[in-house]
Design an enzyme around this catalytic site. Sequence first.
Site, short mmCIF file in Angstrom:
data_model
loop_
_atom_site.label_atom_id
_atom_site.label_comp_id
_atom_site.label_asym_id
_atom_site.label_seq_id
_atom_site.Cartn_x
_atom_site.Cartn_y
_atom_site.Cartn_z
CG ASP A 1 -1.20 -7.39 -5.73
OD1 ASP A 1 -1.12 -7.66 -4.52
OD2 ASP A 1 -0.90 -6.27 -6.18
C1 BGC Z 1 0.09 -4.80 -3.19
C2 BGC Z 1 1.24 -5.79 -3.24
C3 BGC Z 1 1.43 -6.41 -1.88
C4 BGC Z 1 0.11 -7.05 -1.44
C5 BGC Z 1 0.20 -7.68 -0.08
C6 BGC Z 1 -1.16 -5.40 -2.59
O1 BGC Z 1 -2.15 -4.44 -2.37
O2 BGC Z 1 -0.18 -4.33 -4.49
O3 BGC Z 1 2.43 -5.16 -3.64
O4 BGC Z 1 2.47 -7.35 -1.94
O5 BGC Z 1 -0.88 -6.05 -1.37
O6 BGC Z 1 0.33 -6.72 0.90
#
Ligand code: BGC
Length: 812
Positions: free
Chosen positions: A223
């Site tokens: 993530d």
């Molecule tokens: C979220 C993800 C997301 C990523 C990119 C993170 O903070 O948990 O779901 O894909 O950011 O935006």
Amino acid sequence: MSEDMLDRLLEKLDLVQKVRLLSGATTWRTAGERTIGLREMVTSDGPAGVRGEAWDERLTSALLPSASAIGALWDEDLTEELGGLLASEAVRKGVDVVLAPTLNLHRTPLGGRHFECFSEDPVLTGRTGAALIRGIQAAGVAATAKHYVANDSETGRMHVDVRASERVLREVYLAPFEAAVEAGVWLVMAGYNGVNGATMTASPLLAEPLKGDWGFDGVVVSDWGALRSATEPALAALDLAMPGPQGPWEASLVQAVKDGHVPEAAVDEKVRRLLRLARRVGALESDRPPRTPALGPDGTRSLLRRTVAAASVLLTNRGVLPLDALSLPRVAVIGVHAACPRVQGGGSAGVFPSRVVTPLEGIRARLDGLAEVVHVSGPGPGIPPAPLGTGWCSDPRSGEPGVLVRLLDGAGRELHTEHRLSGAQLEPPVTPAARTVEISALLRPPSTGAWTFAVAGFGRMSLTLDGRTILDGEFPCTTDDPAVVHVNPPRHTVRATVDTTEPVLLTARRELVPGAGRATIVAAAPPEPDAAAALAAAVRAARDADAVIVVVGTTEHTETEGHDRGDLSLGGHQDALVRAVAAANRNTIAVVNSGGPVELPWRDEVGAVLLTWFPGQEAGTGLADILFGDAEPGGRLPTTWAAALADAPVTHAHPVDGRLAYTEGVHIGHRAWLLTGRRPAYWFGHGLGYTTWEYGTVHVPAEVTEGSPFTVRVQVRNTGDRPGREVVQVYLARPHSAVERPVRWFAGYAAVHAEPGAWAVAAVQVPAHALRHWSEAEKAWRTEPGTYQIMVGRSADDLAWRGVLPLRGRTG
Ligand code: BGC
């Protein structure tokens, strides 16, 4: 290109080149490598739509209904089509990897990202997720199953350590990811959280069961910002660290290999997976297929409109719906959400929709020339100020609708100016010398009185109104959560009197300092109407109408990534509003516009309750189709809804000493309600259509064998006077099991269509998995031989048919 050829490419790279590929080149791009013909691959968030590489309100996207709505479809074909739409959008925006679906579960109704997940049930989540993945990947675009695993709430999400037994993980939280791998997903995203003491980017769960047992051959991506060290994640089977540049791997993975802490073979394995992904999406120049979006604007709209109707759940209907458009001279549409619906939740999944048809617009269009439509807002729903837009704001320089964005250097000199359409600037085009970002607009106040203004961001910020400072302060950044820092920083509000309807100049400034993120948001809200007078006006409109449609809902701020919810109330005066209009007119339909559960204390006082979730861009067209009977509301609840938060069996989402214990074990969702004997407002699986059904003969095999799937055939007859669709559900139980089991659990479903009076047969396929349990002692799946109970019906509670299912062991 074969696997051998990928190995040939790998052999051409030295260690430094290989390691460089394992971190993002930018926020959204992977690194490319010219020497082997590998281009950068572009990632973009889902699942509500595909935003593309920029947070820019001018670059719009098709906006799908929230994932909770897709979970309510119980329709894998339609879900696959929606996957196709995401892929088509990805192609249009040059995106290779869509960061969806979210396969975490509705463990508690308070989960801030509830709207972004499909269901409380692992089987329904797995089937829905798999269908979306098939739809996305069929077009050569990669899907990403996220967030692996047990990232089911937001409080302390960056560091929370979830505690759950291996059995609970395998049977409940890992199960949807297993289904995703079976569907052939190309990426899995490791969450921010930890499980049983290991942060997910360095968790042993990446190797086993993901890459081992399940045979996942794709890329495990972190993530965004989840990687905190180099060595452990490298050893633990993480493949790609996002975003970049300057991630922990870039800084030290080469050295870790040289020092012998990480074998080079581990790096090779990661690069091999990355090259496999590149081959799959056509990022190795030689085999890049030409790509054109599969869906144009018309196809997109009609698919999304169909989806709104198919996903909306008719919770209660006392004979009010569908409305007859030809016999209603006057219709009252009530509620702020009728004209300003919430079409999506907050956070990284957000997109800028290419258009939004509001409920009011949809109803007006459908009744054009047939009936008078009156709209009354009623008392305010307590919505915080919205970012400046094109409504009553104009660029002070050009006069065009929108705002002026300026970047200033340390001496206040202008470095850059830009006309924009929104006061929410998440990524202003910062130049190195820029010290201040300024957003200003001429506000044409529709009314005088006490306005509420807000700025959001981190660092020093100020807000002036016609040169008068109304807010000035230092707002230090206290979180490392990227969704809060970059997308949804806290808002600081101030009330100020506006005593003119002449244009006033509103200016927000934020100092740009390292570590304070890039988001700057300026928002405003006009004075709220007097609640009692607004309520009285709504009641008058209801009394004078032949039918009332009252639209109530939550806000982007109550349902958002980065925070869990504090309660399940609709907020503001919305409950009082529904009660009052329902008392004034029996023909009242309450339309609920929320991504997750809300308390509906008036549900027995209204003619009908229709849940439309966050319906996406076609909110109004799809709603009008349902209200006037052009389409049947097709949704079934993917999650049990409590009457009151206090009744909900699983609500703890707050870590204690950094740990969040999943003490409910395998009993989540309807299983937890059944265990406690409490009754919710609406059960998992519940939802009404516009016809009625009779259940006939059920055929279950006389005996099943361990490890074999089986089919349950259910005859159903449409006993109403309209064609319809019925979702037939199968549940299993094992009352005298030697292991602790849910009271009963969901095993499968099938939907059938039938004309009035016609019979249809629903063939529910039950996978062999449905009978197994994870043995902690043997660390393996086991299936108890003997007799199971099997139940068939319309929800977890409405199970008219019950029978037995003898299971023979493979050797017995
Ligand atoms: C979220 C993800 C997301 C990523 C990119 C993170 O903070 O948990 O779901 O894909 O950011 O935006």
